[in-house]
Design an enzyme around this catalytic site. Structure first.
Site, PDB file in Angstrom:
ATOM      1  N   TYR A 137       0.840  -1.199   0.000  1.00  0.00           N
ATOM      2  CA  TYR A 137       0.000   0.000   0.000  1.00  0.00           C
ATOM      3  C   TYR A 137       0.882   1.260   0.000  1.00  0.00           C
ATOM      4  CZ  TYR A 137      -3.367   3.511   1.597  1.00  0.00           C
ATOM      5  OH  TYR A 137      -4.143   4.635   1.718  1.00  0.00           O
ATOM      6  N   ASP A 138       1.886   1.274   0.881  1.00  0.00           N
ATOM      7  CA  ASP A 138       2.781   2.440   0.956  1.00  0.00           C
ATOM      8  C   ASP A 138       3.491   2.676  -0.365  1.00  0.00           C
ATOM      9  OD1 ASP A 138       2.060   2.852   3.518  1.00  0.00           O
ATOM     10  OD2 ASP A 138       3.808   1.849   4.417  1.00  0.00           O
ATOM     11  N   SER A 159     -32.915  20.864  11.084  1.00  0.00           N
ATOM     12  CA  SER A 159     -32.685  20.121  12.323  1.00  0.00           C
ATOM     13  C   SER A 159     -33.912  19.243  12.549  1.00  0.00           C
ATOM     14  CB  SER A 159     -32.440  21.065  13.487  1.00  0.00           C
ATOM     15  OG  SER A 159     -33.455  22.017  13.520  1.00  0.00           O
ATOM     16  N   LEU A 160     -33.927  18.506  13.629  1.00  0.00           N
ATOM     17  CA  LEU A 160     -35.041  17.580  13.860  1.00  0.00           C
ATOM     18  C   LEU A 160     -35.756  17.960  15.144  1.00  0.00           C
ATOM     19  CD1 LEU A 160     -33.161  14.223  13.169  1.00  0.00           C
ATOM     20  CD2 LEU A 160     -34.978  15.178  11.767  1.00  0.00           C
ATOM     21  N   GLU A 208     -33.030   4.900  12.064  1.00  0.00           N
ATOM     22  CA  GLU A 208     -31.565   4.931  12.057  1.00  0.00           C
ATOM     23  C   GLU A 208     -31.075   5.432  13.407  1.00  0.00           C
ATOM     24  OE1 GLU A 208     -30.378   7.771   9.037  1.00  0.00           O
ATOM     25  OE2 GLU A 208     -31.747   6.902   7.582  1.00  0.00           O
ATOM     26  N   LYS A 241     -29.220   7.943  15.812  1.00  0.00           N
ATOM     27  CA  LYS A 241     -28.889   9.364  15.701  1.00  0.00           C
ATOM     28  C   LYS A 241     -27.461   9.543  16.215  1.00  0.00           C
ATOM     29  CE  LYS A 241     -30.724  13.931  16.700  1.00  0.00           C
ATOM     30  NZ  LYS A 241     -29.486  14.544  17.158  1.00  0.00           N
ATOM     31  N   ASP A 283     -24.118  11.098  17.443  1.00  0.00           N
ATOM     32  CA  ASP A 283     -23.833  12.326  18.171  1.00  0.00           C
ATOM     33  C   ASP A 283     -22.543  12.962  17.655  1.00  0.00           C
ATOM     34  OD1 ASP A 283     -24.220  14.324  19.918  1.00  0.00           O
ATOM     35  OD2 ASP A 283     -23.727  13.191  21.723  1.00  0.00           O
ATOM     36  N   GLU A 305     -23.018  12.616   9.057  1.00  0.00           N
ATOM     37  CA  GLU A 305     -22.515  13.030  10.358  1.00  0.00           C
ATOM     38  C   GLU A 305     -21.028  12.695  10.495  1.00  0.00           C
ATOM     39  OE1 GLU A 305     -24.870  14.546  11.871  1.00  0.00           O
ATOM     40  OE2 GLU A 305     -24.420  14.606  14.014  1.00  0.00           O
ATOM     41  N   TYR A 362     -26.142   9.857   5.418  1.00  0.00           N
ATOM     42  CA  TYR A 362     -27.553   9.478   5.603  1.00  0.00           C
ATOM     43  C   TYR A 362     -28.514  10.171   4.650  1.00  0.00           C
ATOM     44  CZ  TYR A 362     -27.345  13.594   8.725  1.00  0.00           C
ATOM     45  OH  TYR A 362     -27.136  14.827   9.256  1.00  0.00           O
ATOM     46  N   LYS A 409     -37.681   8.078   9.985  1.00  0.00           N
ATOM     47  CA  LYS A 409     -37.956   8.875   8.785  1.00  0.00           C
ATOM     48  C   LYS A 409     -39.023   8.177   7.946  1.00  0.00           C
ATOM     49  CE  LYS A 409     -33.103  10.149   8.692  1.00  0.00           C
ATOM     50  NZ  LYS A 409     -31.830  10.199   7.993  1.00  0.00           N
ATOM     51  N   LYS A 420     -35.307  10.558  21.302  1.00  0.00           N
ATOM     52  CA  LYS A 420     -34.131  10.578  22.174  1.00  0.00           C
ATOM     53  C   LYS A 420     -34.216   9.473  23.222  1.00  0.00           C
ATOM     54  CE  LYS A 420     -31.846  14.306  20.803  1.00  0.00           C
ATOM     55  NZ  LYS A 420     -31.474  15.392  21.657  1.00  0.00           N
ATOM     56  N   CYS A 467     -34.469  43.263  40.859  1.00  0.00           N
ATOM     57  CA  CYS A 467     -33.534  42.599  39.958  1.00  0.00           C
ATOM     58  C   CYS A 467     -32.213  42.345  40.697  1.00  0.00           C
ATOM     59  CB  CYS A 467     -33.286  43.473  38.728  1.00  0.00           C
ATOM     60  SG  CYS A 467     -31.981  42.826  37.688  1.00  0.00           S
ATOM     61  N   CYS A 508     -29.497  44.815  38.756  1.00  0.00           N
ATOM     62  CA  CYS A 508     -29.528  46.288  38.746  1.00  0.00           C
ATOM     63  C   CYS A 508     -30.474  46.858  39.796  1.00  0.00           C
ATOM     64  CB  CYS A 508     -29.919  46.793  37.367  1.00  0.00           C
ATOM     65  SG  CYS A 508     -31.629  46.433  36.945  1.00  0.00           S
ATOM     66  N   CYS A 512     -37.183  41.974  34.592  1.00  0.00           N
ATOM     67  CA  CYS A 512     -36.551  43.265  34.826  1.00  0.00           C
ATOM     68  C   CYS A 512     -36.709  44.055  33.529  1.00  0.00           C
ATOM     69  CB  CYS A 512     -35.075  43.065  35.156  1.00  0.00           C
ATOM     70  SG  CYS A 512     -34.105  44.573  35.012  1.00  0.00           S
ATOM     71  N   CYS A 560     -29.454  47.374  32.526  1.00  0.00           N
ATOM     72  CA  CYS A 560     -29.149  46.278  33.452  1.00  0.00           C
ATOM     73  C   CYS A 560     -27.969  45.506  32.859  1.00  0.00           C
ATOM     74  CB  CYS A 560     -30.380  45.384  33.595  1.00  0.00           C
ATOM     75  SG  CYS A 560     -30.084  43.839  34.457  1.00  0.00           S
TER      76      CYS A 560
HETATM   77  S1  IVH Z   1     -31.509  13.314   9.296  1.00  0.00           S
HETATM   78  C1  IVH Z   1     -33.994  16.345   7.935  1.00  0.00           C
HETATM   79  N1  IVH Z   1     -30.286  11.235  10.290  1.00  0.00           N
HETATM   80  O1  IVH Z   1     -29.122  15.199  14.027  1.00  0.00           O
HETATM   81  C2  IVH Z   1     -33.007  16.447   9.010  1.00  0.00           C
HETATM   82  N2  IVH Z   1     -29.765  13.378  11.178  1.00  0.00           N
HETATM   83  O2  IVH Z   1     -31.076  17.054  15.299  1.00  0.00           O
HETATM   84  C3  IVH Z   1     -31.744  15.827   8.595  1.00  0.00           C
HETATM   85  N3  IVH Z   1     -28.083  13.353  12.931  1.00  0.00           N
HETATM   86  O3  IVH Z   1     -28.439  18.081  12.170  1.00  0.00           O
HETATM   87  C4  IVH Z   1     -31.195  15.000   9.607  1.00  0.00           C
HETATM   88  N4  IVH Z   1     -27.732  11.189  12.920  1.00  0.00           N
HETATM   89  O4  IVH Z   1     -26.592  16.372  12.373  1.00  0.00           O
HETATM   90  C5  IVH Z   1     -30.447  12.561  10.339  1.00  0.00           C
HETATM   91  N5  IVH Z   1     -29.276   9.312  11.049  1.00  0.00           N
HETATM   92  C6  IVH Z   1     -29.410  10.635  11.098  1.00  0.00           C
HETATM   93  C7  IVH Z   1     -28.674  11.446  11.994  1.00  0.00           C
HETATM   94  C8  IVH Z   1     -28.896  12.821  12.005  1.00  0.00           C
HETATM   95  C9  IVH Z   1     -27.393  12.342  13.468  1.00  0.00           C
HETATM   96  C10 IVH Z   1     -27.981  14.774  13.345  1.00  0.00           C
HETATM   97  C11 IVH Z   1     -27.822  15.750  12.196  1.00  0.00           C
HETATM   98  C12 IVH Z   1     -28.898  16.777  12.377  1.00  0.00           C
HETATM   99  C13 IVH Z   1     -29.300  16.570  13.797  1.00  0.00           C
HETATM  100  C14 IVH Z   1     -30.748  16.965  13.976  1.00  0.00           C
END
Ligand code: IVH
Length: 698
Positions: free
Chosen positions: A48-49, A94-95, A128, A130, A132, A188, A240, A304, A328, A422, A425, A440, A446
């Protein structure tokens, strides 16, 4: 003649080299895939190298022939002083989150209702893990990786192409011959737990600050200006999502994942197609156990709608799609003691009591504070100083006190008395009738509020002034150099004539000061929605700011109406209340905000230094500039979907029929509004005509 011959020889040579470089790029990519993705190397490390060396030598002689998918990009290179910005073609969403079965069931009901489908109809969902980590968007042109960006604020991210090229399980060139010409892949970026721990160990040895968790470590690694540092960090990528300019990439999410895999991406292996609610809950149970065995962190699951056409119909509300949800994992809990209760002044002046806790580890993170929300909550849960309590933490959510362990209450526990002034202030707190929170109203007078409002003003989703972070704001504030947003725009002038100009300060230099002036200069022209959001009006987040901007188009109209809307039954008040998405509470907060003299003065001061761009109204769509009113019950789609369709075509959806209404869509049993339309001579169409209009437009 000899010169001519030489040129021919040279070009033959170059063509051969180019071919060889292509062969090597493909071959090395294949072996990378075998090694990094499949953990199944076909050749020895030495072989490989040798291939890598061959590639390197050829590139050294013919640097201009270096390919976009060359394996030499994997080692990174130092780049300029900052990342360029990249506008996303379609926002990175976002979700929404759910935390228990009931909320998850409600999610299922809600999107079925939107589709006007019975509650019990089976709609397959792809589940799927999620991951982190942090999301990234990758662009491929003719199968070659050409651009990679962070999520940023969802609309605009940063160009981190060079860094992403170093991520070994991210293909630089895609496999197969069915790759769309223009392809965007999202996924991700993450770091494995063991790699994170090893990295932290190294950092501690070098007396560098350790990362708090694998997610931060991955983010820190990716945001390096010198991508050779990124190259040395073990980061990974799960794909994804994909979309193409050339049309649908797949029919279902499941098929999309298959394609991504065929093209050379790593797709999380734990995805599963679920038909029934029970199957989904079973998957949840299984994954909760599997989670413990994974070598990377997941903070929940994503469900989804599998059918991508249904996904398209469901669309987006605010910043999250209706078709997907993050489920979650249950929050983790721990027992500790309340050492004190203190009061914090928030950005909008709301006073929040906070419990100071004996530090305790909850779900791997040390927790020493928890929000108590408000006075009412303290009373309801009867939380006293010195009490033993259960705290819980769910993902990124601020830790909460769940309950008091009254059996452990000692005699010296103290009941907490909320103050009338407050804590910052000392001005008298105000409580709007019917609201729990105390506030306040001293605004920029303040200190706590002023600093937070300034931080909000310059933050990423608002003006996004690079180089003006929280620490800088606090320092400028302490020296009375920036006490309101207006001061930001006069700082450069004042600094020039100051006996100690900014560039002479500790931690600043000529370049960094200049960068700040440039960054401030850049935001002297800004879109209306950004300004409305940046003002920090209570309850007005980005989504509402956009709604307001869309409605009023220019700032002057917005301000004029809001000032008049002070009168409860004025036309201005009615207009504000009619905007979809603006409720009573919000309307009151917007009006109250501008009734406070210091806010109005601040806004007027700002307008002397900035130009506000009118909100861009899409004027090329079928129903741009038109107002549609729906009435009666629609047979084939829900009212919400109809509204979403109209807005997508550029229309405003009105709630009442007036002379401004372009046409009314009348469903079954239409009553008052239909009559009003007839009286006013407004055009009326039926549901099927509406569907025809929508289908011809899309
Ligand atoms: S779908 C339509 N699938 O979660 C929204 N997101 O809270 C597109 N994430 O910003 C996201 N695993 O960074 C999707 N299997 C997965 C995921 C995923 C992690 C993250 C992603 C998104 C955040 C939303």
């Amino acid at each position: 003649m000899p010169k001519y011959k030489l040129e021919i020889e040279h070009s033959v040579d170059r063509a051969q080299v180019a071919k060889e470089l292509e062969r090597l790029a493909k071959l090395i990519a294949h072996h990378d895939y075998q090694y990094f993705t499949l953990a199944n190397p076909e050749i020895s490390d030495e072989q490989y190298d040798a291939l890598r060396r061959q590639n390197q030598e050829l590139e050294a002689h013919f640097p201009d022939l270096r390919r976009l998918d060359s394996p030499s990009h994997r080692i990174g290179s130092p780049v300029s002083s900052q990342f360029d910005k990249v506008k996303h073609r379609k926002s990175l969403l976002s979700l929404d989150n759910v935390f228990n079965e009931k909320e998850f069931t409600d999610f299922g009901k809600k999107f079925r209702r939107f589709l006007k489908m019975p509650e019990d109809v089976v709609i397959p969902m792809l589940a799927e893990p999620k991951i982190d980590g942090l999301s990234a968007s990758l662009h491929y042109q003719d199968g070659q990786f050409v651009l990679g960006a962070t999520r940023g604020d969802g609309q605009e991210g940063e160009n981190i192409t060079a860094n992403l090229r170093t991520v070994r399980d991210l293909p630089l060139g895609l496999f197969g011959d069915n790759v769309p010409k223009n392809l965007e892949v999202r996924g991700e970026v993450y770091m494995k737990i063991a790699d994170f721990e090893a990295l932290n160990m190294q950092r501690r040895q070098k007396e560098e600050q350790a990362f708090a968790n694998p997610r931060n470590a991955a983010a820190g690694s990716l945001r390096q200006l010198d991508s050779t540092i990124t190259a040395a960090r073990p980061i990974h990528f799960f794909a994804y999502y994909a979309q193409s300019l050339e049309g649908n990439v797949a029919e279902t999410q499941e098929e999309l994942l298959q394609k991504l895999q065929q093209w050379g991406f790593v797709v999380n292996p734990y995805h599963q197609l679920c038909q029934t609610h029970d199957e989904m809950m079973q998957y949840y149970q299984n994954m909760q156990e599997t989670r413990e065995t994974l070598d990377y962190e997941i903070d929940g699951l994503v469900f989804k709608v599998n059918d991508l056409r249904l996904q398209e119909r469901l669309g987006v509300v605010g910043r999250a799609p209706r078709h997907s949800i993050a489920f979650k994992f249950a929050a983790e809990q721990a027992e500790t003691v309340v050492e004190d209760i203190i009061l914090q002044v928030g950005r909008t002046g709301v006073i929040t009591p906070v419990a100071v806790l004996q530090p305790v580890i909850v779900g791997g993170v040390t927790v020493s504070r928890a929000t108590l929300h408000n006075e009412e909550e303290i009373r309801r849960k009867d939380i006293r100083i010195k009490d033993s309590v259960i705290v819980h933490r769910a993902g990124d959510v601020i830790p909460q006190v769940v309950r008091v362990l009254t059996s452990k209450r000692s005699n010296d526990s103290q009941v907490y008395h909320f103050t009338e002034k407050c804590p910052c202030c000392s001005s008298l707190l105000h409580q709007t009738p019917g609201q729990i929170a105390k506030r306040c109203l001293n605004g920029f007078g303040c200190e706590d509020q002023a600093i937070q409002r300034l931080i909000h003003f310059v933050s990423r989703d608002a003006l996004n002034i690079d180089g003006l972070g929280e620490k800088h704001i606090a320092r400028f504030y302490a020296l009375s150099l920036i006490t309101t947003p207006v001061d930001i725009f006069t700082l450069e002038e004042r600094s020039k004539t100051h006996q100690e100009p900014l560039e002479t300060w500790e931690g600043w230099g000529k370049q960094s000061a200049q960068n700040l002036w440039d960054a401030i200069h850049k935001v002297r022209t800004l879109p209306l929605d950004k300004l409305i959001f940046a003002l920090g009006i209570p309850q007005i987040g980005q989504t509402t700011a956009k709604l307001l901007a869309k409605h009023f188009v220019v700032f002057e109209r917005f301000l004029e109406t809001i000032l008049k809307a002070h009168q409860n039954n004025s036309d201005a008040h009615k207009e504000l209340m009619h905007i979809e998405g603006i409720g009573h509470g919000m309307a009151r907060d917007i009006v109250d905000f501008f009734q406070q003299k210091h806010n109005l003065q601040m806004v007027e001061g700002l307008l002397k230094h900035i130009a506000v761009l009118p909100c861009e109204v899409a004027d090329h769509l079928l129903l741009s500039g038109k107002t549609v009113v729906f009435t009666g019950s629609l047979e084939h789609i829900s009212r919400s979907e109809a509204k979403a369709q109209a807005e997508k075509l550029g229309a405003k959806v009105g709630s009442a029929v007036s002379a401004q209404t372009t046409f009314v869509v009348a469903g079954k049993d239409a009553g008052q509004k239909l009559k009003a339309a007839k009286d006013l001579g407004v055009e009326i169409i039926d549901e099927s005509a509406w569907h025809e209009m929508v289908s011809t437009a899309s």
